[in-house]
Design an enzyme around this catalytic site. Structure first.
Site, mmCIF file in Angstrom:
data_model
loop_
_atom_site.group_PDB
_atom_site.id
_atom_site.type_symbol
_atom_site.label_atom_id
_atom_site.label_comp_id
_atom_site.label_asym_id
_atom_site.label_seq_id
_atom_site.Cartn_x
_atom_site.Cartn_y
_atom_site.Cartn_z
ATOM 1 N N SER A 1 2.727 -12.074 -35.035
ATOM 2 C CA SER A 1 2.881 -10.827 -34.309
ATOM 3 C C SER A 1 1.689 -10.584 -33.383
ATOM 4 C CB SER A 1 3.095 -9.689 -35.308
ATOM 5 O OG SER A 1 3.747 -8.638 -34.675
ATOM 6 N N LYS B 1 0.192 -13.346 -30.745
ATOM 7 C CA LYS B 1 -0.250 -13.232 -29.346
ATOM 8 C C LYS B 1 -1.675 -13.805 -29.279
ATOM 9 C CE LYS B 1 1.715 -8.499 -29.385
ATOM 10 N NZ LYS B 1 3.135 -8.519 -29.274
ATOM 11 N N HIS C 1 10.716 -9.693 -39.535
ATOM 12 C CA HIS C 1 9.433 -9.911 -38.867
ATOM 13 C C HIS C 1 8.357 -10.192 -39.918
ATOM 14 C CE1 HIS C 1 6.627 -9.140 -35.589
ATOM 15 N NE2 HIS C 1 5.934 -8.336 -36.378
#
Ligand code: GTR
Length: 407
Positions: free
Chosen positions: A242, A246, A386
């Site tokens: 997540s 990044k 997620h």
């Protein structure tokens, strides 16, 4: 239901198999038509001056530097130059044999001194006992460190399955992102930011954001890895989930010593392409409203204008070439924009082709649990929410194995 139809079709002399085949073809056509496709994506292999890039030399001398300059200046911000800081290492605890004698645990305190002060953090490494230096996976942990990267191993979490990583012959290394800079808006003044005089950084609007700062932390762990004879520093993957996903991409792109970057469920401003309509996924406008401090101040100007921007995230991924990249998505993670993550990998691939390699080899968006790992860019879709799970780790380790990392 099927029996009922079969019965009636048979009575009317209709071939049930044909009906099913036509139905299946129709369903596929509908799915293909309905699935989102990228549109008007900025060209990867055309320079800002309009020249076509057709050689590694042109890529390395012109295109990659201009893309890097754009992403560093306008999205993530710039790292302080190496002259502005020094790094030192010391054992935070004596080394210990753990995991039933299978791994040596090292806890290293990494101290970074900038012109305005010093900050130190501890990285934990479980290194398989082995006769030769081992490859490694470095996790940027963005979750509760006590629950997820416990150095005592009394708490175990699928987010960092250190035992499984060690069993497969890889060193498992982790640090907590919050030790580098807090994950809230301090105007980028606390944590590592406080060690540097912001006025000395290039351009007020190009100031490094928190994602770049966390990635810089990963790069300092790499400084230590290079001094550690038990680890093969040429085979180190940086992993994150997540916001950490990044960050892992930023670390891999900014620091070429990482041989692989694994960007798990990274979504907007990570592996997700902006030039694709995914209404349920996060946009630049939404992300900068909640997390402006993650980015260079320049990025705020792109809110609602990301499709007018001259670059998109596939070009950021392409800056990893010819090294390895893994992109992971989850079926219940529309917020991260799974198709956007897939297409960014696909559209980044020409960068690998310049080097005579393959990027992401794919015919279509894959089914869950069908990792695409033929080239140098891996993409997988996992069933579920997620998260970073042992299945994701398996995909990343399988990919490293495929590229001969344990040989
Ligand atoms: C969300 C954010 C995402 C992602 C996620 C996370 O709130 O919108 O971009 O980074 O947090 O890090 O879990």
């Amino acid at each position: 239901m099927v029996e009922y139809l079969e019965f009636h079709y048979e009575r009317k002399g209709i071939d049930m198999k044909k009906v099913m085949l036509i139905g299946a073809v129709f369903a596929c056509a509908v799915a293909a038509f309905a699935s989102p496709k990228p549109e008007n994506v900025p060209e990867l292999m055309t320079t800002f001056k309009g020249e076509t890039v057709s050689s590694v030399e042109q890529w390395e001398k012109v295109r990659a530097p201009e893309l890097f300059d754009t992403f560093a200046g306008e999205e993530y911000g710039r790292w302080p130059q190496s002259e502005r800081y020094s790094v030192s290492f010391e054992a935070d605890e004596p080394d210990r044999l753990m995991m039933g004698g299978k791994a040596i645990r090292k806890r290293v305190r990494i101290t970074c001194s900038g012109e305005c002060g010093a900050r130190s953090f501890v990285a934990t490494a479980f290194i398989p006992v082995c006769k030769k230096p081992v490859p490694a996976f470095l996790l940027i942990c963005n979750r509760d460190p006590y629950e997820n990267i416990d150095p005592t191993r009394s708490k175990k979490s699928g987010f960092w399955p250190a035992e499984e990583i060690v069993d497969r012959g890889y060193a498992a290394i982790a640090f907590w992102n919050g030790d580098i800079a807090p994950d809230w808006n301090t105007g980028n003044r606390e944590g590592i930011f406080a060690c540097f005089n912001q006025a000395k950084s290039r351009g007020r609007f190009e100031r490094w954001g928190t994602l770049a700062a966390w990635a810089w932390g990963a790069s300092r762990v790499m400084d230590w890895i290079e001094t550690e004879p038990l680890i093969n520093s040429k085979r180190v993957a940086v992993v994150g989930h997540s916001r950490g996903g990044k960050t892992a991409l930023v670390a891999g792109v900014y620091d070429k010593r990482f041989a692989m970057a694994c960007s798990n469920d990274s979504g907007c401003s990570g592996a997700k392409l902006n030039h694709i309509d995914l209404p349920r996924s996060e946009s630049v406008d939404i992300i900068v409203r909640s997390f402006s401090y993650w980015f260079a101040p320049n990025y705020l100007r792109l809110a609602n204008r990301e499709k007018e921007w001259k670059v998109d995230q596939h070009q950021f991924i392409a800056l990893m070439a010819p090294r390895l990249v893994c992109i992971g998505s989850a079926t219940e993670d529309a917020w991260a924009g799974q198709e956007g993550e897939y297409y960014a990998g696909l559209l980044a691939s020409p960068a690998w082709e310049l080097y005579g390699r393959k990027g992401l080899v794919a015919n279509a968006f894959p089914l869950p649990e069908n990792p695409l790992q033929e080239g140098c860019v891996s993409y997988h879709l996992r069933t579920g929410k997620h998260n970073l799970t042992p299945y994701d780790w398996k995909c990343y380790m399988d990919f490293a194995d495929r590229h001969g990392w344990r040989k």
